[in-house]
Design an enzyme around this catalytic site. Structure first.
Site, mmCIF file in Angstrom:
data_model
loop_
_atom_site.group_PDB
_atom_site.id
_atom_site.type_symbol
_atom_site.label_atom_id
_atom_site.label_comp_id
_atom_site.label_asym_id
_atom_site.label_seq_id
_atom_site.Cartn_x
_atom_site.Cartn_y
_atom_site.Cartn_z
ATOM 1 N N ASP A 253 0.800 -1.222 0.000
ATOM 2 C CA ASP A 253 0.000 0.000 0.000
ATOM 3 C C ASP A 253 0.834 1.275 0.000
ATOM 4 O OD1 ASP A 253 0.904 -0.141 2.580
ATOM 5 O OD2 ASP A 253 -1.004 0.357 3.495
ATOM 6 N N GLU A 254 2.151 1.166 -0.109
ATOM 7 C CA GLU A 254 2.990 2.346 -0.164
ATOM 8 C C GLU A 254 4.105 2.140 -1.180
ATOM 9 O OE1 GLU A 254 4.458 2.999 3.802
ATOM 10 O OE2 GLU A 254 2.891 4.481 4.160
#
Length: 179
Positions: free
Chosen positions: A42-43
């Site tokens: 997610d990053e």
């Protein structure tokens, strides 16, 4: 997927606290065998200083657009000069937002920022700084580096001095999230 943030339920919260705030919350057990990979995705951190696209905001907008068109998922993005500024600003761009802190806007962003927001400042250090009348980065900047190093040891003093000015020399790359 249901979002219970309106109920006060947040990621990383203890289940008992979440159930206190949201009694109708159902907890579903993990099924680890069903997952092919156990990787957080997610990053991402990109160094776009050598990009040939006209400006980092346009590049990031294009990346976010492509993510949405490909996956149907929205993405938030922060554009800043270093990892410190990116980490600080990630709180302001969610959900589905884009934040650009240009070098000229670093002071505007940092000066009112509470010291407890800075990476590496825990409760004890925060209390010591508050005893010196320091609540935000603007107040922290009033102290010379030598005084901070004397009062809080060399490394911590230098960190405080640098971070209150938006200085962070870590390279973009694989990092471990300290949240």
């Amino acid at each position: 997927m249901l979002n219970f943030s309106g109920e006060g339920v947040k990621a990383g919260m203890f289940v008992r606290d979440a159930k206190d705030r949201c009694p109708h919350l159902e907890i579903v057990p993990y099924n680890f065998e069903a997952y092919e990979e156990a990787v957080s995705c997610d990053e991402a951190f990109l160094d776009v200083t050598e990009s040939e696209v006209a400006g980092p905001e346009l590049l990031v907008s294009e990346i976010r657009k492509e993510i949405f068109e490909t996956t149907g998922c929205t993405a938030s993005a922060v554009i800043a000069a270093n990892m410190l500024m990116v980490r600080l600003a990630t709180r302001t761009d969610k959900p589905n937002g884009q934040c650009y802190i240009s070098p000229e806007k670093v002071d505007e962003y940092l000066l009112p920022l509470l010291i407890k927001t800075l990476r590496g400042i825990g409760h004890v250090l925060e209390q010591k700084l508050k005893k010196k009348g320091v609540q935000n980065c603007g107040q922290l900047r009033m102290f010379p580096k030598e005084a901070l190093q004397r009062d809080f040891r060399t490394k911590t003093g230098e960190m405080l001095w640098n971070y209150s000015r938006g200085v962070d020399n870590r390279l973009v790359g694989v990092i471990q999230d300290g949240r």
